[in-house]
Motif scaffolding. Structure first.
Motif, PDB file in Angstrom:
ATOM      1  N   GLU A  92       0.821  -1.216   0.000  1.00 47.33           N
ATOM      2  CA  GLU A  92       0.000   0.000   0.000  1.00 47.33           C
ATOM      3  C   GLU A  92       0.855   1.267   0.000  1.00 47.33           C
ATOM      4  OE1 GLU A  92      -3.392   2.181   2.729  1.00 47.33           O
ATOM      5  OE2 GLU A  92      -3.160   0.004   2.887  1.00 47.33           O
ATOM      6  N   VAL A  93       1.861   1.322   0.842  1.00 50.17           N
ATOM      7  CA  VAL A  93       2.681   2.529   0.921  1.00 50.17           C
ATOM      8  C   VAL A  93       3.578   2.674  -0.316  1.00 50.17           C
ATOM      9  CG1 VAL A  93       4.637   1.564   2.238  1.00 50.17           C
ATOM     10  CG2 VAL A  93       4.052   3.958   2.489  1.00 50.17           C
ATOM     11  N   LEU A  94       4.085   1.566  -0.850  1.00 51.37           N
ATOM     12  CA  LEU A  94       4.939   1.651  -2.038  1.00 51.37           C
ATOM     13  C   LEU A  94       4.145   1.990  -3.292  1.00 51.37           C
ATOM     14  CD1 LEU A  94       7.339  -1.321  -1.308  1.00 51.37           C
ATOM     15  CD2 LEU A  94       7.954   1.103  -1.382  1.00 51.37           C
ATOM     16  N   GLU A  95       2.884   1.643  -3.321  1.00 48.74           N
ATOM     17  CA  GLU A  95       2.043   1.947  -4.479  1.00 48.74           C
ATOM     18  C   GLU A  95       1.296   3.274  -4.346  1.00 48.74           C
ATOM     19  OE1 GLU A  95      -0.427  -1.504  -5.234  1.00 48.74           O
ATOM     20  OE2 GLU A  95       1.261  -2.541  -6.208  1.00 48.74           O
ATOM     21  N   ASP A  96       1.407   3.918  -3.193  1.00 49.58           N
ATOM     22  CA  ASP A  96       0.723   5.195  -2.970  1.00 49.58           C
ATOM     23  C   ASP A  96       1.403   6.294  -3.788  1.00 49.58           C
ATOM     24  OD1 ASP A  96      -0.304   7.649  -1.972  1.00 49.58           O
ATOM     25  OD2 ASP A  96      -0.722   6.707  -0.038  1.00 49.58           O
ATOM     26  N   LYS A  97       0.667   6.854  -4.729  1.00 50.18           N
ATOM     27  CA  LYS A  97       1.211   7.870  -5.638  1.00 50.18           C
ATOM     28  C   LYS A  97       1.498   9.196  -4.924  1.00 50.18           C
ATOM     29  CE  LYS A  97      -1.006   5.982  -9.714  1.00 50.18           C
ATOM     30  NZ  LYS A  97      -1.993   6.197 -10.777  1.00 50.18           N
ATOM     31  N   ARG A  98       0.939   9.393  -3.745  1.00 47.20           N
ATOM     32  CA  ARG A  98       1.138  10.654  -3.020  1.00 47.20           C
ATOM     33  C   ARG A  98       2.430  10.679  -2.218  1.00 47.20           C
ATOM     34  NH1 ARG A  98      -4.043  10.079   0.377  1.00 47.20           N
ATOM     35  NH2 ARG A  98      -3.056   8.041   0.374  1.00 47.20           N
ATOM     36  N   ILE A  99       3.081   9.521  -2.063  1.00 49.23           N
ATOM     37  CA  ILE A  99       4.272   9.426  -1.224  1.00 49.23           C
ATOM     38  C   ILE A  99       5.512   9.325  -2.093  1.00 49.23           C
ATOM     39  CG2 ILE A  99       5.461   8.063   0.536  1.00 49.23           C
ATOM     40  CD1 ILE A  99       2.666   7.050   1.416  1.00 49.23           C
ATOM     41  N   ARG A 100       6.461  10.239  -1.882  1.00 47.04           N
ATOM     42  CA  ARG A 100       7.719  10.216  -2.630  1.00 47.04           C
ATOM     43  C   ARG A 100       8.610   9.098  -2.103  1.00 47.04           C
ATOM     44  NH1 ARG A 100      11.006  15.402  -2.319  1.00 47.04           N
ATOM     45  NH2 ARG A 100       9.386  16.111  -3.741  1.00 47.04           N
ATOM     46  N   LYS A 101       9.184   8.341  -3.044  1.00 49.53           N
ATOM     47  CA  LYS A 101      10.104   7.262  -2.695  1.00 49.53           C
ATOM     48  C   LYS A 101      11.510   7.645  -3.130  1.00 49.53           C
ATOM     49  CE  LYS A 101       5.989   5.170  -2.889  1.00 49.53           C
ATOM     50  NZ  LYS A 101       4.824   5.891  -3.379  1.00 49.53           N
ATOM     51  N   ILE A 102      12.479   7.289  -2.307  1.00 53.58           N
ATOM     52  CA  ILE A 102      13.889   7.601  -2.550  1.00 53.58           C
ATOM     53  C   ILE A 102      14.669   6.302  -2.467  1.00 53.58           C
ATOM     54  CG2 ILE A 102      15.887   8.907  -1.704  1.00 53.58           C
ATOM     55  CD1 ILE A 102      13.638  10.606  -0.132  1.00 53.58           C
ATOM     56  N   ALA A 103      15.613   6.130  -3.392  1.00 56.02           N
ATOM     57  CA  ALA A 103      16.483   4.953  -3.354  1.00 56.02           C
ATOM     58  C   ALA A 103      17.735   5.244  -4.173  1.00 56.02           C
ATOM     59  CB  ALA A 103      15.770   3.719  -3.896  1.00 56.02           C
ATOM     60  N   HIS A 104      18.719   4.400  -4.030  1.00 56.98           N
ATOM     61  CA  HIS A 104      19.923   4.456  -4.857  1.00 56.98           C
ATOM     62  C   HIS A 104      19.828   3.270  -5.809  1.00 56.98           C
ATOM     63  CE1 HIS A 104      23.987   5.779  -5.771  1.00 56.98           C
ATOM     64  NE2 HIS A 104      24.258   4.491  -5.986  1.00 56.98           N
ATOM     65  N   ASN A 105      19.831   3.549  -7.102  1.00 55.77           N
ATOM     66  CA  ASN A 105      19.591   2.546  -8.140  1.00 55.77           C
ATOM     67  C   ASN A 105      18.146   2.061  -8.033  1.00 55.77           C
ATOM     68  OD1 ASN A 105      19.897   0.846 -10.303  1.00 55.77           O
ATOM     69  ND2 ASN A 105      21.207  -0.615  -9.243  1.00 55.77           N
ATOM     70  N   LEU A 106      17.265   3.000  -8.070  1.00 51.90           N
ATOM     71  CA  LEU A 106      15.826   2.771  -7.896  1.00 51.90           C
ATOM     72  C   LEU A 106      15.276   1.775  -8.906  1.00 51.90           C
ATOM     73  CD1 LEU A 106      13.371   3.702  -6.259  1.00 51.90           C
ATOM     74  CD2 LEU A 106      13.084   5.542  -7.887  1.00 51.90           C
ATOM     75  N   LYS A 107      15.799   1.789 -10.113  1.00 54.96           N
ATOM     76  CA  LYS A 107      15.310   0.878 -11.153  1.00 54.96           C
ATOM     77  C   LYS A 107      15.378  -0.571 -10.667  1.00 54.96           C
ATOM     78  CE  LYS A 107      16.177  -0.563 -15.908  1.00 54.96           C
ATOM     79  NZ  LYS A 107      17.005  -0.370 -17.097  1.00 54.96           N
ATOM     80  N   TYR A 108      16.477  -0.929 -10.029  1.00 57.07           N
ATOM     81  CA  TYR A 108      16.644  -2.290  -9.519  1.00 57.07           C
ATOM     82  C   TYR A 108      15.575  -2.602  -8.472  1.00 57.07           C
ATOM     83  CZ  TYR A 108      18.573  -6.360  -7.190  1.00 57.07           C
ATOM     84  OH  TYR A 108      18.722  -7.601  -6.635  1.00 57.07           O
ATOM     85  N   ASP A 109      15.422  -1.703  -7.494  1.00 55.60           N
ATOM     86  CA  ASP A 109      14.451  -1.928  -6.420  1.00 55.60           C
ATOM     87  C   ASP A 109      13.034  -2.072  -6.963  1.00 55.60           C
ATOM     88  OD1 ASP A 109      16.065  -1.683  -3.866  1.00 55.60           O
ATOM     89  OD2 ASP A 109      16.623   0.172  -4.867  1.00 55.60           O
ATOM     90  N   VAL A 110      12.679  -1.229  -7.939  1.00 61.79           N
ATOM     91  CA  VAL A 110      11.350  -1.283  -8.539  1.00 61.79           C
ATOM     92  C   VAL A 110      11.152  -2.611  -9.272  1.00 61.79           C
ATOM     93  CG1 VAL A 110       9.892  -0.249 -10.338  1.00 61.79           C
ATOM     94  CG2 VAL A 110      11.054   1.220  -8.676  1.00 61.79           C
ATOM     95  N   GLN A 111      12.172  -3.065 -10.001  1.00 61.45           N
ATOM     96  CA  GLN A 111      12.061  -4.333 -10.726  1.00 61.45           C
ATOM     97  C   GLN A 111      11.906  -5.516  -9.770  1.00 61.45           C
ATOM     98  OE1 GLN A 111      15.609  -3.877 -13.155  1.00 61.45           O
ATOM     99  NE2 GLN A 111      14.346  -3.642 -14.977  1.00 61.45           N
ATOM    100  N   VAL A 112      12.661  -5.513  -8.682  1.00 63.27           N
ATOM    101  CA  VAL A 112      12.540  -6.604  -7.709  1.00 63.27           C
ATOM    102  C   VAL A 112      11.145  -6.618  -7.097  1.00 63.27           C
ATOM    103  CG1 VAL A 112      13.345  -7.471  -5.469  1.00 63.27           C
ATOM    104  CG2 VAL A 112      15.008  -6.760  -7.203  1.00 63.27           C
ATOM    105  N   ARG A 113      10.585  -5.460  -6.801  1.00 62.27           N
ATOM    106  CA  ARG A 113       9.235  -5.399  -6.211  1.00 62.27           C
ATOM    107  C   ARG A 113       8.197  -5.992  -7.144  1.00 62.27           C
ATOM    108  NH1 ARG A 113      10.041  -4.145  -0.905  1.00 62.27           N
ATOM    109  NH2 ARG A 113      11.751  -2.709  -0.933  1.00 62.27           N
ATOM    110  N   LYS A 114       8.402  -5.817  -8.448  1.00 63.83           N
ATOM    111  CA  LYS A 114       7.455  -6.388  -9.413  1.00 63.83           C
ATOM    112  C   LYS A 114       7.402  -7.911  -9.291  1.00 63.83           C
ATOM    113  CE  LYS A 114       7.535  -2.731 -12.825  1.00 63.83           C
ATOM    114  NZ  LYS A 114       7.867  -2.321 -14.196  1.00 63.83           N
TER     115      LYS A 114
END
Length: 174
Positions: free
Chosen positions: A50-72
């Motif tokens: 819920e929190v990771l998919e919430d469009k109102r909350i800014r997410k910060i990461a280093h190499n975000l592409k990797y983290d987003v792909q793993v979450r998928k």
């Protein structure tokens, strides 16, 4: 908030979650260990969906592409405004490697624990699941905290150099 994903592989399509670190206040971070059993791992991934998919909350990461792909892999579609410190670094510093450890040393005068110290390298390299939970906790929490601190330093440089649109464009390309 900043999040950091610890996994079993650098290949996001093969990676299994080992843990997730979060930081939303500089100098403070939290780590959630994820068990090897994939049914249980999915339950934990769902807790943060819920929190990771919430469009109102800014997410910060280093190499975000990797983290987003793993979450998928765990049916989590990270959404909302995102800030990738690795991408920000590449826009500000067009030369060299864009490693968090280097930026931490240069901008924060702090030397994080190198990942090679934990898992080694080459033929004998381990993955994060092979490391004690206590050690991974310390490492991952440090990564999330340092990434958040770097975001606070990099974001103004992105704005000052009028690179915000370029960062957004590159983020969309990912």
């Amino acid at each position: 908030f900043c999040f950091d994903t610890e996994t079993t592989s650098v290949n996001p399509e093969e990676a299994e979650l080992v843990g997730i670190a979060f930081s939303y206040v500089p100098g403070e971070a939290y780590y959630v260990s994820v068990p090897k059993d994939q049914t249980e791992a999915q339950k934990i991934a769902n807790e943060f969906k819920e929190v990771l998919e919430d469009k109102r909350i800014r997410k910060i990461a280093h190499n975000l592409k990797y983290d987003v792909q793993v979450r998928k892999n765990y049916a989590v579609e990270v959404q909302g405004e995102m800030f990738d410190t690795m991408l920000a670094d590449s826009l500000i510093n067009t030369e060299g490697k864009h490693k968090m450890d280097t930026w931490a040393e240069n901008m924060l005068n702090y030397t994080p624990v190198p990942i090679e110290e934990l898992i080694g390298s080459g033929k004998n390299q381990k993955n994060m699941r092979d490391i004690s939970v206590e050690t991974v906790t310390e490492y991952a929490a440090e990564d999330a905290d340092i990434t958040l601190q770097l975001k606070h330093l990099l974001a103004p440089q992105i704005e000052e150099n009028n690179l915000r649109d370029r960062q957004t464009d590159r983020q969309a390309d990912r």
